[in-house]
Write a protein that holds these residues in place. Structure first.
Motif, PDB file in Angstrom:
ATOM      1  N   TYR A   3       0.829  -1.198   0.000  1.00  0.00           N
ATOM      2  CA  TYR A   3       0.000   0.000   0.000  1.00  0.00           C
ATOM      3  C   TYR A   3       0.864   1.249   0.000  1.00  0.00           C
ATOM      4  CZ  TYR A   3       0.930   0.207   5.055  1.00  0.00           C
ATOM      5  OH  TYR A   3       1.529   0.273   6.293  1.00  0.00           O
ATOM      6  N   GLY A   4       0.246   2.319  -0.422  1.00  0.00           N
ATOM      7  CA  GLY A   4       0.847   3.643  -0.370  1.00  0.00           C
ATOM      8  C   GLY A   4      -0.205   4.608   0.132  1.00  0.00           C
ATOM      9  N   VAL A  14      -5.474   5.747   0.575  1.00  0.00           N
ATOM     10  CA  VAL A  14      -4.601   4.584   0.719  1.00  0.00           C
ATOM     11  C   VAL A  14      -4.831   3.697  -0.491  1.00  0.00           C
ATOM     12  CG1 VAL A  14      -4.020   2.587   2.124  1.00  0.00           C
ATOM     13  CG2 VAL A  14      -4.804   4.693   3.226  1.00  0.00           C
ATOM     14  N   ARG A  15      -3.785   3.470  -1.277  1.00  0.00           N
ATOM     15  CA  ARG A  15      -3.901   2.626  -2.465  1.00  0.00           C
ATOM     16  C   ARG A  15      -3.397   1.224  -2.125  1.00  0.00           C
ATOM     17  NH1 ARG A  15      -3.096   7.615  -4.426  1.00  0.00           N
ATOM     18  NH2 ARG A  15      -4.587   8.275  -6.003  1.00  0.00           N
ATOM     19  N   LEU A  16      -4.315   0.260  -2.152  1.00  0.00           N
ATOM     20  CA  LEU A  16      -3.942  -1.130  -1.918  1.00  0.00           C
ATOM     21  C   LEU A  16      -3.565  -1.773  -3.244  1.00  0.00           C
ATOM     22  CD1 LEU A  16      -6.689  -2.387   0.573  1.00  0.00           C
ATOM     23  CD2 LEU A  16      -4.458  -1.392   1.076  1.00  0.00           C
ATOM     24  N   LEU A  31      -1.463  -0.790   8.852  1.00  0.00           N
ATOM     25  CA  LEU A  31      -2.081   0.227   8.010  1.00  0.00           C
ATOM     26  C   LEU A  31      -3.220   0.926   8.751  1.00  0.00           C
ATOM     27  CD1 LEU A  31      -2.758   1.761   5.424  1.00  0.00           C
ATOM     28  CD2 LEU A  31      -3.974  -0.278   4.637  1.00  0.00           C
ATOM     29  N   ILE A  32      -4.059   0.169   9.437  1.00  0.00           N
ATOM     30  CA  ILE A  32      -5.174   0.753  10.178  1.00  0.00           C
ATOM     31  C   ILE A  32      -4.654   1.739  11.222  1.00  0.00           C
ATOM     32  CG2 ILE A  32      -7.038   0.253  11.819  1.00  0.00           C
ATOM     33  CD1 ILE A  32      -7.453  -2.406  10.218  1.00  0.00           C
ATOM     34  N   GLY A  33      -3.564   1.378  11.883  1.00  0.00           N
ATOM     35  CA  GLY A  33      -2.947   2.284  12.845  1.00  0.00           C
ATOM     36  C   GLY A  33      -2.483   3.575  12.188  1.00  0.00           C
ATOM     37  N   GLU A  34      -1.876   3.457  11.021  1.00  0.00           N
ATOM     38  CA  GLU A  34      -1.428   4.642  10.282  1.00  0.00           C
ATOM     39  C   GLU A  34      -2.615   5.505   9.872  1.00  0.00           C
ATOM     40  OE1 GLU A  34       1.378   3.901   7.083  1.00  0.00           O
ATOM     41  OE2 GLU A  34       2.149   2.167   8.175  1.00  0.00           O
ATOM     42  N   MET A  35      -3.686   4.874   9.434  1.00  0.00           N
ATOM     43  CA  MET A  35      -4.871   5.628   9.032  1.00  0.00           C
ATOM     44  C   MET A  35      -5.450   6.396  10.221  1.00  0.00           C
ATOM     45  SD  MET A  35      -6.649   2.794   6.533  1.00  0.00           S
ATOM     46  CE  MET A  35      -8.134   3.727   6.204  1.00  0.00           C
ATOM     47  N   GLY A  36      -5.444   5.786  11.373  1.00  0.00           N
ATOM     48  CA  GLY A  36      -5.947   6.457  12.570  1.00  0.00           C
ATOM     49  C   GLY A  36      -5.117   7.673  12.948  1.00  0.00           C
ATOM     50  N   GLN A  37      -3.837   7.660  12.584  1.00  0.00           N
ATOM     51  CA  GLN A  37      -2.928   8.762  12.896  1.00  0.00           C
ATOM     52  C   GLN A  37      -3.002   9.895  11.871  1.00  0.00           C
ATOM     53  OE1 GLN A  37      -0.796   8.843  15.615  1.00  0.00           O
ATOM     54  NE2 GLN A  37      -1.762   6.975  16.328  1.00  0.00           N
ATOM     55  N   ASN A  38      -3.515   9.597  10.661  1.00  0.00           N
ATOM     56  CA  ASN A  38      -3.603  10.622   9.623  1.00  0.00           C
ATOM     57  C   ASN A  38      -4.502  11.761  10.077  1.00  0.00           C
ATOM     58  OD1 ASN A  38      -2.004   9.213   7.821  1.00  0.00           O
ATOM     59  ND2 ASN A  38      -3.734   8.243   6.803  1.00  0.00           N
ATOM     60  N   LYS A  39      -4.126  12.978   9.710  1.00  0.00           N
ATOM     61  CA  LYS A  39      -4.898  14.143  10.119  1.00  0.00           C
ATOM     62  C   LYS A  39      -6.280  14.232   9.476  1.00  0.00           C
ATOM     63  CE  LYS A  39      -4.596  19.064  10.825  1.00  0.00           C
ATOM     64  NZ  LYS A  39      -3.760  20.240  10.859  1.00  0.00           N
ATOM     65  N   LEU A  45      -9.920   4.043   1.017  1.00  0.00           N
ATOM     66  CA  LEU A  45      -9.141   2.906   0.528  1.00  0.00           C
ATOM     67  C   LEU A  45      -9.403   2.783  -0.959  1.00  0.00           C
ATOM     68  CD1 LEU A  45      -9.350  -0.148   2.969  1.00  0.00           C
ATOM     69  CD2 LEU A  45      -7.481   1.425   2.589  1.00  0.00           C
ATOM     70  N   ASP A  46      -8.394   3.081  -1.764  1.00  0.00           N
ATOM     71  CA  ASP A  46      -8.489   2.953  -3.211  1.00  0.00           C
ATOM     72  C   ASP A  46      -8.159   1.504  -3.575  1.00  0.00           C
ATOM     73  OD1 ASP A  46      -7.847   2.828  -5.970  1.00  0.00           O
ATOM     74  OD2 ASP A  46      -7.392   4.966  -5.987  1.00  0.00           O
ATOM     75  N   LEU A  47      -9.135   0.800  -4.104  1.00  0.00           N
ATOM     76  CA  LEU A  47      -8.991  -0.625  -4.403  1.00  0.00           C
ATOM     77  C   LEU A  47      -8.722  -0.887  -5.880  1.00  0.00           C
ATOM     78  CD1 LEU A  47     -11.988  -1.913  -2.239  1.00  0.00           C
ATOM     79  CD2 LEU A  47      -9.602  -1.591  -1.547  1.00  0.00           C
ATOM     80  N   SER A  48      -8.460   0.152  -6.665  1.00  0.00           N
ATOM     81  CA  SER A  48      -8.314  -0.003  -8.113  1.00  0.00           C
ATOM     82  C   SER A  48      -7.164  -0.922  -8.502  1.00  0.00           C
ATOM     83  CB  SER A  48      -8.159   1.354  -8.795  1.00  0.00           C
ATOM     84  OG  SER A  48      -7.005   2.027  -8.323  1.00  0.00           O
ATOM     85  N   SER A  49      -6.134  -1.038  -7.666  1.00  0.00           N
ATOM     86  CA  SER A  49      -4.993  -1.916  -7.970  1.00  0.00           C
ATOM     87  C   SER A  49      -5.005  -3.205  -7.158  1.00  0.00           C
ATOM     88  CB  SER A  49      -3.678  -1.169  -7.722  1.00  0.00           C
ATOM     89  OG  SER A  49      -3.563  -0.079  -8.603  1.00  0.00           O
ATOM     90  N   LEU A  50      -6.101  -3.434  -6.436  1.00  0.00           N
ATOM     91  CA  LEU A  50      -6.244  -4.680  -5.683  1.00  0.00           C
ATOM     92  C   LEU A  50      -6.802  -5.736  -6.631  1.00  0.00           C
ATOM     93  CD1 LEU A  50      -5.778  -5.639  -2.752  1.00  0.00           C
ATOM     94  CD2 LEU A  50      -8.208  -5.315  -2.382  1.00  0.00           C
ATOM     95  N   GLU A  51      -6.093  -6.849  -6.785  1.00  0.00           N
ATOM     96  CA  GLU A  51      -6.459  -7.884  -7.745  1.00  0.00           C
ATOM     97  C   GLU A  51      -7.385  -8.951  -7.179  1.00  0.00           C
ATOM     98  OE1 GLU A  51      -2.629  -9.423  -8.658  1.00  0.00           O
ATOM     99  OE2 GLU A  51      -1.946  -7.532  -9.529  1.00  0.00           O
TER     100      GLU A  51
END
Length: 101
Positions: A3-4, A14-16, A31-39, A45-51
């Motif tokens: 992810y990015g 967040v691109r998965l 990742l969930i922890g990072e998302m909780g810290q984002n301002k 969650l962008d799933l366009s690249s999730l196969e």
């Protein structure tokens, strides 16, 4: 799964990439922890690249939604395609989590 994260003024995207399966549990927890810290309050969650996503992956997406609710953040899924979109549709995830095209 990889992810990015791109943090903007109004939302964090967040691109998965790859496959979201049971084996990704620890990585998704991080990742969930990072998302909780984002301002930004809106977490996408962008799933366009999730196969591929399996039932455990769906469960982890629901855990992410619960954690974002606890952090008072809006959680949205975006741009699911192919197998991922079919699984989300069959599981009726849109009844629980907003899904944008």
């Amino acid at each position: 799964m990889d992810y990015g994260i791109e943090v903007r003024d109004q939302e964090a995207v967040v691109r998965l990439r790859g496959r979201l399966t049971f084996n990704d549990h620890a990585k998704l927890r991080t990742l969930i922890g990072e998302m909780g810290q984002n301002k930004p309050r809106r977490q996408v969650l962008d799933l366009s690249s999730l196969e591929f996503v399996d039932s455990a992956g769906i469960g982890m997406l629901l855990i992410a939604r619960e954690e974002m609710d606890r952090a008072d953040k809006q959680f949205v899924l975006r741009a699911a395609a192919g197998q991922v979109k079919r699984v989300l549709t069959v599981a009726q995830i849109a009844k629980i989590v907003p899904i944008e095209d």
